[in-house]
Design a protein around this motif. Sequence first.
Motif, PDB file in Angstrom:
ATOM      1  N   VAL A  67       5.439   5.039  -2.552  1.00 56.91           N
ATOM      2  CA  VAL A  67       4.323   5.959  -2.814  1.00 56.91           C
ATOM      3  C   VAL A  67       3.741   5.705  -4.196  1.00 56.91           C
ATOM      4  O   VAL A  67       4.447   5.327  -5.119  1.00 56.91           O
ATOM      5  N   CYS A  68       2.436   5.909  -4.309  1.00 58.24           N
ATOM      6  CA  CYS A  68       1.764   5.710  -5.598  1.00 58.24           C
ATOM      7  C   CYS A  68       2.096   6.895  -6.521  1.00 58.24           C
ATOM      8  O   CYS A  68       2.625   7.909  -6.070  1.00 58.24           O
ATOM      9  N   ALA A  69       1.747   6.742  -7.787  1.00 55.59           N
ATOM     10  CA  ALA A  69       2.075   7.783  -8.766  1.00 55.59           C
ATOM     11  C   ALA A  69       1.414   9.113  -8.392  1.00 55.59           C
ATOM     12  O   ALA A  69       2.020  10.181  -8.529  1.00 55.59           O
ATOM     13  N   ALA A  70       0.170   9.047  -7.878  1.00 57.37           N
ATOM     14  CA  ALA A  70      -0.547  10.285  -7.541  1.00 57.37           C
ATOM     15  C   ALA A  70       0.166  11.026  -6.405  1.00 57.37           C
ATOM     16  O   ALA A  70       0.358  12.237  -6.468  1.00 57.37           O
ATOM     17  N   CYS A  71       0.584  10.289  -5.353  1.00 57.46           N
ATOM     18  CA  CYS A  71       1.275  10.936  -4.226  1.00 57.46           C
ATOM     19  C   CYS A  71       2.662  11.402  -4.641  1.00 57.46           C
ATOM     20  O   CYS A  71       3.124  12.452  -4.205  1.00 57.46           O
ATOM     21  N   TRP A  72       3.330  10.595  -5.483  1.00 60.96           N
ATOM     22  CA  TRP A  72       4.660  10.983  -5.966  1.00 60.96           C
ATOM     23  C   TRP A  72       4.575  12.334  -6.677  1.00 60.96           C
ATOM     24  O   TRP A  72       5.392  13.210  -6.475  1.00 60.96           O
ATOM     25  N   LEU A 129       0.841  -1.199   0.000  1.00 64.45           N
ATOM     26  CA  LEU A 129       0.000   0.000   0.000  1.00 64.45           C
ATOM     27  C   LEU A 129       0.873   1.245   0.000  1.00 64.45           C
ATOM     28  O   LEU A 129       1.940   1.263   0.597  1.00 64.45           O
ATOM     29  N   CYS A 130       0.397   2.276  -0.665  1.00 63.94           N
ATOM     30  CA  CYS A 130       1.082   3.570  -0.665  1.00 63.94           C
ATOM     31  C   CYS A 130       1.181   4.056   0.788  1.00 63.94           C
ATOM     32  O   CYS A 130       0.177   4.041   1.500  1.00 63.94           O
ATOM     33  N   VAL A 131       2.366   4.480   1.232  1.00 66.74           N
ATOM     34  CA  VAL A 131       2.521   4.886   2.632  1.00 66.74           C
ATOM     35  C   VAL A 131       1.722   6.145   2.944  1.00 66.74           C
ATOM     36  O   VAL A 131       1.452   6.452   4.102  1.00 66.74           O
ATOM     37  N   SER A 132       1.327   6.866   1.913  1.00 69.97           N
ATOM     38  CA  SER A 132       0.625   8.113   2.169  1.00 69.97           C
ATOM     39  C   SER A 132      -0.889   7.955   2.096  1.00 69.97           C
ATOM     40  O   SER A 132      -1.603   8.291   3.031  1.00 69.97           O
ATOM     41  N   CYS A 133      -1.404   7.400   0.963  1.00 67.65           N
ATOM     42  CA  CYS A 133      -2.863   7.358   0.800  1.00 67.65           C
ATOM     43  C   CYS A 133      -3.434   5.958   1.000  1.00 67.65           C
ATOM     44  O   CYS A 133      -4.658   5.791   0.956  1.00 67.65           O
ATOM     45  N   ARG A 134      -2.561   4.933   1.205  1.00 72.51           N
ATOM     46  CA  ARG A 134      -2.975   3.550   1.454  1.00 72.51           C
ATOM     47  C   ARG A 134      -3.619   2.881   0.241  1.00 72.51           C
ATOM     48  O   ARG A 134      -4.267   1.856   0.376  1.00 72.51           O
TER      49      ARG A 134
HETATM   50 ZN   LIG Z   1      -0.641   7.436  -2.589  1.00 78.12          ZN
END
Ligand SMILES: [Zn+2]
Length: 269
Positions: free
Chosen positions: A54-59, A41-46
């Motif tokens: 991190v996922c592309a959106a959070c990156w 899971l993305c550490v920011s948005c899960r």
């Molecule tokens: Zn994310």
Amino acid sequence: MDAEIVQSRSFPARLRSAFGVIGGACRHAAKLALDIALPTLCVSCREPVEGEGVCAACWSKLSFIEPPYCPRLGIPFVYDPGTELLSMDAIANPPAYQRARAAVRYDEIARNLVHALKYHDRTDLAPAMGRWMARAGRELLDCADMLIPVPLHWRRAWHRRFNQSGALARAIERQSGVGLRGDVLRRVRPTEQQIGLSRPQRASNVQGAFEVSADMRGEIAGRRLVLIDDVLTSGATLDACARALLRAKVAQVDVLVFARVVDGPKAPI
Ligand SMILES: [Zn+2]
């Protein structure tokens, strides 16, 4: 007779240890199965993410620090004032270190990454964070002799099991080829967490907290070092480290961190 007693006593112990090994293997297998079944899971948005932290959106929301910035402190400028102009902070409160660079601004996503690495054993994040740091600090690393991670006091290191600055420094070593030395600097007294302290309180909290190992003095004299840490807030910890190194006749100390606070007290620490 003694041998028999020892043997009869050690049998249950051996049995326990055998069950322990089996239990450990089962837990390992279960974790492996979970890792396969559950996506990271993305550490920011899960949200589920392929590969790194991190996922592309959070990156895309991470605020990478790019020029123009203060040539000394790396504080981003809103407009380009020319190459030699220093920030007000560099003029008013010049630190002991020569230059500082940071990969990103310390915002919510950066904080999630730092906390995951620091408190939740997410050492798998270090290679990506280190890669972004190596990119941000390229001009520092080009002329550096050694990387020095900011040390934890042994008591805190024991609780946390690893030093996040060391994990980042190892990733930067792999990227840049500049060698890491974790045994140069020691934290000789435990310090309060810097969170919530004013700038003068932060400075006095870390004053005299760091020392250069006596047997390393010869090796670092005249060298150019880069201190590695996760976050730069007031810079007091890094300043105390730089002072200790400069007392040991180091030629120059630069600073490379993952994230730096840019907006002062408004930043979400
Ligand atoms: Zn994310």
